[in-house]
Every structure is written in structure tokens, then in C-alpha cells.
Enzyme design. Structure first.
Site, PDB file in Angstrom:
ATOM      1  N   VAL A   1       0.809  -1.222   0.000  1.00  0.00           N
ATOM      2  CA  VAL A   1       0.000   0.000   0.000  1.00  0.00           C
ATOM      3  C   VAL A   1       0.843   1.274   0.000  1.00  0.00           C
ATOM      4  CG1 VAL A   1      -1.989  -1.066   1.111  1.00  0.00           C
ATOM      5  CG2 VAL A   1      -0.212  -0.009   2.528  1.00  0.00           C
ATOM      6  N   TYR A   2       2.144   1.170   0.225  1.00  0.00           N
ATOM      7  CA  TYR A   2       2.973   2.368   0.222  1.00  0.00           C
ATOM      8  C   TYR A   2       3.034   2.931  -1.198  1.00  0.00           C
ATOM      9  CZ  TYR A   2       4.759   0.968   4.858  1.00  0.00           C
ATOM     10  OH  TYR A   2       4.889   0.617   6.183  1.00  0.00           O
ATOM     11  N   SER A   3       2.400   4.087  -1.358  1.00  0.00           N
ATOM     12  CA  SER A   3       2.325   4.747  -2.667  1.00  0.00           C
ATOM     13  C   SER A   3       1.765   3.813  -3.738  1.00  0.00           C
ATOM     14  CB  SER A   3       3.692   5.300  -3.091  1.00  0.00           C
ATOM     15  OG  SER A   3       4.065   6.373  -2.259  1.00  0.00           O
TER      16      SER A   3
END
Length: 351
Positions: A61-63
Site C-alpha cells: 500500500v505504500y504509494s
């Protein structure tokens, strides 16, 4: 750089790890954290590897996957020198199977992460949250399948409650499936909730803590002072709403103590705050982030030295809060404490 076992496993990890949440810069939260591209990521990874920091943490989900892509590109040609930690479970889309830890979702999530990272295995794979809608047996059987396939080396969790971890460990033991060895947790001088139940669980069950947001969502950078406005370069107003609230009196009590200890040691406020964490029970590695090389060098300076017992006591006292029930009797009443003594602070308890 010192290395410790990751929980009750044979994997050795550095006491400081690098968090790639600043890679990519997509979305309101990760855009506020940073927008590191591949070129800058390579520079930061060079500094990490030169210092002995070989554990790099990210998540799908990071970026929206960009963090994994940039980390993979920056490690191209030297994957063998690195340990990669990533996570999945949180939503990656609006579809009914775009979130959670079902067999369908986990297999796809791992394959997608491998593709983005440009590798054929993940060293430490963690469930990013507990999925109450999927049977624990389905989750663990799927993870066992992925470990046996060579796609995952070790497994762990993040943002689980104590009962959720214990339930899954009991099921893993029942069927002989791999056990969690890592618990990625929020822990700092401003957020010591981890100590109440998850830390004793980690000691008892052999889970090593991978600490995220060790500077209290940017509040312990040394730039925030009592009676002074936020400095122009601070991003706290953009990121604080995503984390737990902190009372101003408590914040400045901790900052004052950090200032005192920093003056005594000749270290910076964030270095002192990070070093305090390095010597807490169960902590295997503290994840630090950086938007540039100078910030990273400062954070790396948190390792290789120790606070005195008096300095630790000063920071402990400034950051202490009353534990919630059922823990508070152990904190306040001698009879309860006799049955469950305080956890040790020695480094031996951290391994």
C-alpha cells in the site's frame, strides 16, 4: 552495525532498518512522507549498505505499489546483499477481493509484490492487519504453502492485538505450520502502549519487534519546542492526523527530557530517542526513514553507543503514563507486581 536474531528465528537483522515509505510519494499520507525516486533511492541504499544496514521495509500500500517498485529497482544487481521486508492485507483496490488475507488475496498479493520488487523471494512477509473475515486456518495454510514454494522466508504480523496473535500461533502449532517471528509495531517515547501486552507476548512467544514510527510521527525530530510554532519545513500537520493523538503537556515533557539527555551525550534529540528504543526488550530492529542523505546519516548515528542507566531512567519517567486496566494494578500495587515483575531493560532481553 550490531545484528540481532529476528524473534525466535535464525535470521540476523541489523538493529536499524531502513523504511521505504518515502519512496514514490503517492497519496495524501505517503506524499507527505516523501517522494524519493529511483536515483535518490540508490544513494540512500548505498549509505545503508555501507553502514551495515541491510534490512529494507516496505508494503504494497505504500504509494500504491510504487515503493516496492522503486526499492526493487534500486536494489537491482545487489539483491543478495539485502533483506526485504514487505506487507499485505490492507486494501489495494475497491474490488471485493482487493483486501484481506484470503487464499485468493494472499497468493495474488505475494506474486504482485515479487513482480514489483523484481525478486523471486521475500525475506520477511507480514500481514499488515488482522482479517476478521477469513478463517485463521485458511490464512496460515496459505502462508505455509508460500513458504514451502520458496516465495517467503519468514512471516510476521503488524497491527494485531495480543489475542489475535495468540490465536494464530496456537493454530500454527496445532498443524505444524510456520510461526510468526516478527511483529511490526508502533513504539516510541510518545507511544509506549506496545509494552503493556504485546511486549510480554513477544518475550513469551519469541516474536521480535520491528519498530515503525520510532520518532512519534515526527514529533521527536528536535524541531518541535514548547511555546514555538511548527517550523516551516515540518510535515507534522499533514501526517499527524493518521497517527494517535499526543497531549501537548506529555509531548513537551518528553522533549524536555530528550533535550537534557542530548546535551549530556552530545547526540541529537532523534538519536537519543532512537537509541532508547534499541535497548528495549524484544526489539529486533528499529525502522528509520529519511528523505535525503543527511537525514539518513543522522539517524544512523543512533546506533553504536548506549545511554547510561540514569539517562534511561530520566526518559522512562518523562514518557511514563498510567496503564489501562487490567495492567494498571501491576503498575501501582505491590501485590500484583509480585506476581508479574516488570520486564527487564537489559540488552539481553532484546535479542
Amino acid at each position: 552495525m550490531d545484528y540481532r536474531s529476528l524473534g525466535k528465528s535464525g535470521l540476523k537483522v541489523p538493529v536499524l532498518a531502513f523504511g521505504a515509505g518515502t519512496f514514490g510519494g503517492k497519496g495524501p499520507l505517503f506524499g507527505a512522507w516523501g517522494s524519493t525516486d529511483v536515483t535518490e533511492a540508490r544513494r540512500l541504499i548505498d549509505l545503508c549498505l555501507d553502514a551495515g544496514v541491510n534490512l529494507f521495509d516496505t508494503a504494497d500500500v505504500y504509494s500504491d505499489g510504487a515503493s516496492e517498485q522503486i526499492l526493487g529497482a534500486a536494489l537491482k544487481g545487489r539483491r543478495h546483499a539485502a533483506l526485504i521486508s514487505t506487507k499485505a492485507t490492507l486494501p489495494m483496490g475497491d474490488g471485493p477481493n482487493d483486501a484481506g488475507s484470503s487464499r485468493f488475496r494472499l497468493i495474488r498479493a505475494v506474486d504482485d509484490a515479487l513482480r514489483r520488487l523484481g525478486t523471486d523471494y521475500i525475506d520477511v512477509f507480514q500481514l499488515h492487519a488482522f482479517d476478521a473475515g477469513t478463517p485463521v486456518e485458511e490464512v496460515l495454510y496459505t502462508l505455509d504453502t508460500l513458504v514451502r514454494a520458496g516465495k517467503l522466508r519468514y512471516i510476521g504480523v503488524s497491527n494485531f492485538s495480543g489475542w489475535q496473535i495468540m490465536k494464530t500461533l496456537a493454530v500454527a502449532d496445532r498443524y505444524g505450520w510456520p510461526r510468526y517471528v516478527a511483529n511490526q509495531v508502533y513504539y516510541s517515547l510518545l507511544g509506549r502502549d506496545y509494552e503493556w501486552d504485546l511486549m510480554p507476548l513477544g518475550l513469551d512467544q519469541g516474536l521480535g519487534a520491528l519498530v515503525w514510527s520510532p520518532l512519534g510521527w515526527g514529533r521527536l525530530t528536535g524541531k518541535i519546542r514548547r511555546g514555538a510554532p511548527l517550523p516551516p519545513e515540518s510535515r507534522l500537520h499533514e501526517t499527524a492526523r493518521f497517527g494517535p493523538p499526543v497531549d501537548d503537556d506529555h509531548l513537551f515533557r518528553v522533549v524536555d527530557a530528550l533535550d537534557d539527555v542530548a546535551g549530556e551525550t552530545g547526540k541529537t534529540v532523534p538519536q537519543v530517542a532512537l537509541n532508547w528504543l534499541l535497548h528495549r526488550p524484544t526489539v529486533s530492529s528499529v525502522i528509520v526513514g529519511a528523505r535525503n542523505a543527511e537525514q539518513l546519516r543522522q539517524n544512523l548515528g543512533a546506533a553504536g553507543w548506549k545511554l547510561t542507566p540514569e539517562q534511561v531512567a530520566k526518559l522512562d519517567a518523562a514518557s511514563a503514563v498510567t496503564m489501562p486496566y487490567p495492567r494498571f494494578p501491576y503498575q501501582r500495587q505491590q501485590g500484583f507486581a509480585r506476581l508479574d515483575p516488570p520486564l527487564p531493560h537489559a540488552d539481553a532481553a532484546s535479542a
